[in-house]
Structures are given as C-alpha cells and as structure tokens.
Design an enzyme around this catalytic site. Structure first.
Site, PDB file in Angstrom:
ATOM      1  N   CYS A   1     -14.839  25.215  68.437  1.00  0.00           N
ATOM      2  CA  CYS A   1     -15.103  25.002  69.856  1.00  0.00           C
ATOM      3  C   CYS A   1     -15.882  23.698  70.062  1.00  0.00           C
ATOM      4  CB  CYS A   1     -15.799  26.214  70.471  1.00  0.00           C
ATOM      5  SG  CYS A   1     -15.732  26.239  72.289  1.00  0.00           S
TER       6      CYS A   1
ATOM      7  N   HIS B   1     -11.677  30.192  69.220  1.00  0.00           N
ATOM      8  CA  HIS B   1     -12.709  30.901  68.449  1.00  0.00           C
ATOM      9  C   HIS B   1     -12.062  31.804  67.410  1.00  0.00           C
ATOM     10  CE1 HIS B   1     -16.368  29.868  70.766  1.00  0.00           C
ATOM     11  NE2 HIS B   1     -15.510  29.720  71.767  1.00  0.00           N
TER      12      HIS B   1
ATOM     13  N   GLU C   1     -13.445  33.635  65.267  1.00  0.00           N
ATOM     14  CA  GLU C   1     -14.228  34.870  65.149  1.00  0.00           C
ATOM     15  C   GLU C   1     -13.885  35.877  66.247  1.00  0.00           C
ATOM     16  OE1 GLU C   1     -16.736  32.378  67.936  1.00  0.00           O
ATOM     17  OE2 GLU C   1     -15.340  32.042  66.271  1.00  0.00           O
TER      18      GLU C   1
END
Length: 203
Positions: free
Chosen positions: A85, A183, A185
């Site tokens: 990001c 992202h 994650e």
C-alpha cells in the site's frame, strides 16, 4: 539459522495483521522493528503503510539510519523487498498528496490522486478488485485482492493493473523489489499465496 523477515514499524502500518499473514504464509521469524540494525541483518524486508504519503515518508525518515540502511540493503545488496500500500507508494520518486513529498526514489514515477474516468467508480477505491498482470513476474499472478486507497502510482516498472474507472497500478517492481497497492494480509488465499512466493523468492 532461520530466515529473518524484518517488518518495519514506523507508526504507519497494519503490523499485527501483516505479521500474522507472513507467519501463516510460512515465515519462520518475523521481527517487527523500528531499528536499522535489525533491517541490516534481515534476509527479507517488508514495508507496510497506511495513511498519507507525506506523513508516512516523514515517519520513516525519522527512524535513525533507517532510510540509509534500507537503500544499502535493497538497492545495494539485493535483499528481497516488499512494499504494501503506502509502503509501495514510497518506492516512487515523489508523492503529490497534500503537497509534494519525496519518496525513496527506487522506482521512477509519482503518486497522484485517483481520478476515475467513470463517475460510478468511487474514491477511495475500497474493496475487492481484479489484479491483472501486464508482464510476467514470478510473484504476481492474476486474481482478486483487497484494495483501500485514494492515491495511486503512475510511472515505470508496472507489473499489474486493476480497473477502477480506468487502469491503476496494482503492482510495481524491478529486480529484487516488489510493491503492491493492495493488502495481501486482507486478501485471503490470493494474498497468502503471494506472501508465500515472496518468502521463497530468490531474485
């Protein structure tokens, strides 16, 4: 000795989630750190980032010797690097968010406000969207990932795009460096698979 992945803490990242995702992807040792000495000894480096480009750049530069150590390890010694990001955006020469701010300058380009051609495409760009490779890369595969951003990279070394009222850079990279606007994650199976490939990557 177990491979050491340094996850840089400069007060601008979703560290807990990123650390857990790296461990779920197979990382043996994840060191969340604000210390340049830890980065200097790491086998892989991850730079997360959430927030405004200028504030993130200032926070990173406020860590003693961190930018210098990153430059030596990534640009000079070829240590595998992943920017996430705003961590990806900081790889650019400059960011144009609330003024002009200098990035790390590793990838030629700048970060500008999203301006979708389609008025139905809202800003911020938030939610799941396709990642479409534009040239082959070991780490980037087509799929769906989770995005949350209002600014995007424009410049060289784009590896993949996503469509949000027009193409935006979803991944950039060169040599041992990879940056992703999404992202991993938060991207479930797609994100974990990317992190797993990163942890095995030998550029």
């Amino acid at each position: 000795m177990a491979a050491r992945t340094a996850l840089i803490d400069y007060g601008a990242g979703n560290l807990h989630s990123v650390a857990n995702a790296l461990k779920a992807a197979g990382a043996t040792t994840v060191e969340v750190t604000s210390k340049a000495a830890v980065v200097a000894a790491a086998d892989r480096i991850v730079l997360p980032g959430v927030g405004a480009f200028g504030a993130c750049a200032a926070a990173l530069r406020a860590l003693p010797d961190m930018v210098e150590t990153l430059t030596v390890r990534v640009m000079g010694q070829g240590v595998p690097f992943l920017g996430i990001c705003v961590g990806m955006q900081l790889m650019a020469v400059r960011g144009l968010e609330f003024g002009t701010h200098q990035g790390l300058g590793w990838i030629e380009g700048e970060v500008t406000a999203l301006d979708p051609a389609d008025p139905a495409a809202r800003v911020p760009h938030m939610g799941w969207n396709a990642v479409e490779p534009v040239r082959p890369h070991t780490l980037i595969e087509p799929g769906e990932a989770y995005f949350l951003h209002s600014f995007a990279f424009a410049g060289a070394d784009v590896l993949a795009t996503s469509d949000h009222g027009g193409p935006i850079a979803a991944a950039i990279g060169r040599a041992n460096m990879l940056g992703v606007q999404f992202h991993p994650e938060k991207s479930q199976r797609y994100g974990l698979a990317l992190l797993e490939r990163f942890l095995k990557w030998r550029p």
